[in-house]
Structure formats: structure tokens, C-alpha cells
Design a protein around this motif. Structure first.
Motif, PDB file in Angstrom:
ATOM      1  N   MET A 149       0.940  -1.314   0.127  1.00  0.00           N
ATOM      2  CA  MET A 149       0.069  -0.005   0.084  1.00  0.00           C
ATOM      3  C   MET A 149       0.782   1.157  -0.206  1.00  0.00           C
ATOM      4  SD  MET A 149      -3.466  -1.036   2.041  1.00  0.00           S
ATOM      5  CE  MET A 149      -2.860  -0.447   3.483  1.00  0.00           C
ATOM      6  N   ALA A 150       1.867   1.392   0.812  1.00  0.00           N
ATOM      7  CA  ALA A 150       2.680   2.283   0.919  1.00  0.00           C
ATOM      8  C   ALA A 150       3.455   2.489  -0.463  1.00  0.00           C
ATOM      9  CB  ALA A 150       4.011   2.305   1.954  1.00  0.00           C
ATOM     10  N   TYR A 151       3.742   1.348  -1.402  1.00  0.00           N
ATOM     11  CA  TYR A 151       4.407   1.480  -2.667  1.00  0.00           C
ATOM     12  C   TYR A 151       3.480   2.036  -3.579  1.00  0.00           C
ATOM     13  CZ  TYR A 151       8.274   0.366  -5.753  1.00  0.00           C
ATOM     14  OH  TYR A 151       9.549   0.331  -6.396  1.00  0.00           O
ATOM     15  N   ILE A 152       2.089   1.601  -3.516  1.00  0.00           N
ATOM     16  CA  ILE A 152       0.944   2.035  -4.496  1.00  0.00           C
ATOM     17  C   ILE A 152       1.161   3.457  -4.341  1.00  0.00           C
ATOM     18  CG2 ILE A 152      -1.431   1.761  -4.766  1.00  0.00           C
ATOM     19  CD1 ILE A 152      -0.935  -1.279  -4.177  1.00  0.00           C
ATOM     20  N   LYS A 153       0.764   4.107  -2.922  1.00  0.00           N
ATOM     21  CA  LYS A 153       0.533   5.457  -2.706  1.00  0.00           C
ATOM     22  C   LYS A 153       1.620   6.214  -3.377  1.00  0.00           C
ATOM     23  CE  LYS A 153      -2.159   4.581   1.419  1.00  0.00           C
ATOM     24  NZ  LYS A 153      -2.011   4.991   2.964  1.00  0.00           N
ATOM     25  N   LYS A 154       2.950   5.825  -3.421  1.00  0.00           N
ATOM     26  CA  LYS A 154       4.045   6.521  -3.664  1.00  0.00           C
ATOM     27  C   LYS A 154       4.180   6.642  -5.025  1.00  0.00           C
ATOM     28  CE  LYS A 154       8.043   8.164  -2.261  1.00  0.00           C
ATOM     29  NZ  LYS A 154       8.574   8.894  -1.417  1.00  0.00           N
ATOM     30  N   HIS A 155       3.672   5.632  -5.952  1.00  0.00           N
ATOM     31  CA  HIS A 155       3.789   5.479  -7.412  1.00  0.00           C
ATOM     32  C   HIS A 155       2.821   5.785  -8.370  1.00  0.00           C
ATOM     33  CE1 HIS A 155       8.072   4.486  -7.503  1.00  0.00           C
ATOM     34  NE2 HIS A 155       7.904   3.791  -6.437  1.00  0.00           N
ATOM     35  N   LEU A 156       1.719   5.755  -7.830  1.00  0.00           N
ATOM     36  CA  LEU A 156       0.470   5.666  -8.505  1.00  0.00           C
ATOM     37  C   LEU A 156      -0.450   6.803  -8.191  1.00  0.00           C
ATOM     38  CD1 LEU A 156      -0.187   1.785  -8.890  1.00  0.00           C
ATOM     39  CD2 LEU A 156       1.004   3.416 -10.525  1.00  0.00           C
ATOM     40  N   PRO A 157      -1.368   7.360  -8.875  1.00  0.00           N
ATOM     41  CA  PRO A 157      -2.146   8.570  -8.427  1.00  0.00           C
ATOM     42  C   PRO A 157      -3.318   7.916  -7.834  1.00  0.00           C
ATOM     43  CG  PRO A 157      -2.621   8.355 -10.967  1.00  0.00           C
ATOM     44  CD  PRO A 157      -1.518   7.124 -10.365  1.00  0.00           C
ATOM     45  N   VAL A 158      -3.435   7.606  -6.642  1.00  0.00           N
ATOM     46  CA  VAL A 158      -4.459   7.194  -5.793  1.00  0.00           C
ATOM     47  C   VAL A 158      -5.531   7.821  -5.016  1.00  0.00           C
ATOM     48  CG1 VAL A 158      -4.992   5.485  -3.947  1.00  0.00           C
ATOM     49  CG2 VAL A 158      -2.697   4.920  -5.217  1.00  0.00           C
ATOM     50  N   LYS A 159      -6.711   7.869  -5.571  1.00  0.00           N
ATOM     51  CA  LYS A 159      -7.840   8.566  -4.963  1.00  0.00           C
ATOM     52  C   LYS A 159      -8.158   7.915  -3.641  1.00  0.00           C
ATOM     53  CE  LYS A 159     -12.722   9.392  -5.904  1.00  0.00           C
ATOM     54  NZ  LYS A 159     -13.423   9.200  -6.813  1.00  0.00           N
ATOM     55  N   SER A 160      -8.268   6.611  -3.461  1.00  0.00           N
ATOM     56  CA  SER A 160      -8.414   5.757  -2.334  1.00  0.00           C
ATOM     57  C   SER A 160      -7.909   4.423  -2.179  1.00  0.00           C
ATOM     58  CB  SER A 160      -9.664   5.634  -2.052  1.00  0.00           C
ATOM     59  OG  SER A 160     -10.540   4.746  -2.901  1.00  0.00           O
ATOM     60  N   ILE A 161      -7.548   3.800  -1.194  1.00  0.00           N
ATOM     61  CA  ILE A 161      -6.948   2.567  -0.956  1.00  0.00           C
ATOM     62  C   ILE A 161      -7.306   1.893   0.298  1.00  0.00           C
ATOM     63  CG2 ILE A 161      -4.774   3.515   0.042  1.00  0.00           C
ATOM     64  CD1 ILE A 161      -3.308   1.389  -1.587  1.00  0.00           C
ATOM     65  N   LYS A 162      -7.896   0.791   0.244  1.00  0.00           N
ATOM     66  CA  LYS A 162      -8.225  -0.027   1.289  1.00  0.00           C
ATOM     67  C   LYS A 162      -7.469  -1.711   1.164  1.00  0.00           C
ATOM     68  CE  LYS A 162     -12.617   2.446   1.010  1.00  0.00           C
ATOM     69  NZ  LYS A 162     -14.020   2.514   0.532  1.00  0.00           N
ATOM     70  N   TYR A 163      -7.606  -1.936   2.540  1.00  0.00           N
ATOM     71  CA  TYR A 163      -7.252  -3.610   2.488  1.00  0.00           C
ATOM     72  C   TYR A 163      -8.279  -4.103   3.614  1.00  0.00           C
ATOM     73  CZ  TYR A 163      -4.354  -7.487   3.903  1.00  0.00           C
ATOM     74  OH  TYR A 163      -3.723  -8.619   4.237  1.00  0.00           O
ATOM     75  N   ASP A 164      -8.821  -5.202   3.309  1.00  0.00           N
ATOM     76  CA  ASP A 164      -9.832  -5.842   3.957  1.00  0.00           C
ATOM     77  C   ASP A 164      -9.201  -7.078   4.741  1.00  0.00           C
ATOM     78  OD1 ASP A 164      -9.568  -7.948   2.205  1.00  0.00           O
ATOM     79  OD2 ASP A 164     -11.433  -7.508   1.077  1.00  0.00           O
ATOM     80  N   GLY A 165      -7.991  -7.420   4.806  1.00  0.00           N
ATOM     81  CA  GLY A 165      -7.244  -8.652   5.386  1.00  0.00           C
ATOM     82  C   GLY A 165      -7.022  -9.705   4.204  1.00  0.00           C
ATOM     83  N   ASP A 166      -7.536  -9.376   3.113  1.00  0.00           N
ATOM     84  CA  ASP A 166      -7.165 -10.418   1.923  1.00  0.00           C
ATOM     85  C   ASP A 166      -6.866  -9.603   0.613  1.00  0.00           C
ATOM     86  OD1 ASP A 166      -7.846 -12.961   3.229  1.00  0.00           O
ATOM     87  OD2 ASP A 166      -9.865 -12.482   2.900  1.00  0.00           O
TER      88      ASP A 166
END
Length: 171
Positions: free
Chosen positions: A147-164
Motif C-alpha cells: 500500500m505504501a508503494y502504491i501510494k508513492k507510485h500511482l495517482p491513488v484516490k483511495s486505497i483499502k485493505y480488507d485483510g485479504d
């Protein structure tokens, strides 16, 4: 220095840009008649670990986009290919210190794939990633790192993790 400060520093350094992507080969399959595309990317680290990355996209009237997920999306799965030549399933966990080069390779391949399929014209703004966990543990370390990598490299509006699954929506 507190452990939380060290962890925060590591996460802010994630993907800072100095890691080089590995050279890779790829195959591409686009099935325009069923609104999907798939790419397989193969690369090898200096340790001899062979990685396989599968990137798939679904849009339009495809069953997965329409009925399963509720809209266009793409997914990335990657794993080290088993030494016995068997089928890799993404559950093997490798800790050899090559994370940033591996992630740089995956990001580069994913960006190329999304450009090649013209994701904007297909309204693909969602990505799904299912991180591996260390067997026998409720382990979210990889999810947090991804998630940290995605936030740093992609134009993220929202990001969620549900455990899976990690689900990122782009701007």
C-alpha cells in the motif's frame, strides 16, 4: 529512536526511485471480444529466483467487470516460480532483500500494460492486489508495504485493505 519512527522512515522511503527494474520478457493476450486482457511477465533476480507476474484487466461487459466486481478493474499477482517447475500460486514468501527491485519491475510492467490496453478509454480506475502472508500468521506486513508503494507510485484516490485484498482506486 523509537521503533515506530524507524518503521515510518522505512515506509516514507519505500519506492523512492533508486531501485532499478529487472529486465523481463512478456507475453500479451488481449481478447477484445470478451473485454479482457492478460500479460505474463517473467524475470530473474541475481539470486536466481525466477518471478512470474500476471496482470489481468476486465472491462465493459466482461463477466468479472459486470457481475463479480461491479466495474472495470485490473489485478496483479506475482510469485517466485517453484524450483521444481510446478505451478506457482503466490503463497510462497521470499525474503532476500530484493524487494525494491522486484517492486520496481512490477510497477514498470503494470504501467506498460495499462498504457498498452488504453485503460483510460476502458474506464479502468481500480486495481486489486492480494498480498501473500507468512504461513500461520495474521501477517499484514506485505499489505502495508504494498500500500505504501502504491501510494508513492500511482495517482491513488483511495486505497483499502480488507485483510485479504488491497483495492486501490485511481484519480
Amino acid at each position: 529512536m523509537k521503533l515506530s519512527s524507524i518503521i515510518e522512515q522505512i515506509f516514507t522511503e519505500v519506492g523512492e526511485g533508486s531501485a532499478k527494474a529487472y529486465r523481463y520478457t512478456q507475453s500479451f493476450n488481449m481478447a477484445a471480444e470478451d473485454d479482457s486482457a492478460e500479460r505474463t511477465v517473467l524475470f530473474k533476480t541475481e539470486d536466481g529466483d525466477e518471478y512470474e507476474v500476471r496482470i489481468q484487466a476486465f472491462w465493459g461487459d466482461h463477466y468479472y467487470a459486470r457481475d463479480v466486481y461491479g466495474g472495470p478493474y485490473f489485478t496483479i499477482d506475482f510469485f517466485v516460480k517453484p524450483e521444481d517447475g510446478g505451478f506457482g500460486d503466490g503463497t510462497a514468501v521470499v525474503n532476500k532483500g530484493r524487494l525494491f527491485n522486484v517492486m520496481a519491475t512490477i510497477v514498470k510492467a503494470a504501467k506498460e500494460f495499462m498504457d498498452d490496453i488504453d485503460h483510460e478509454s476502458k474506464n479502468i480506475k481500480t486495481m486489486k492486489v492480494s498480498p501473500s502472508k507468512t504461513e500461520g500468521f495474521d501477517d499484514d506486513r506485505r499489505a502495508n508495504l504494498y500500500m505504501a508503494y502504491i501510494k508513492k507510485h500511482l495517482p491513488v484516490k483511495s486505497i483499502k485493505y480488507d485483510g485479504d485484498d488491497i483495492v486501490a482506486t485511481f484519480k
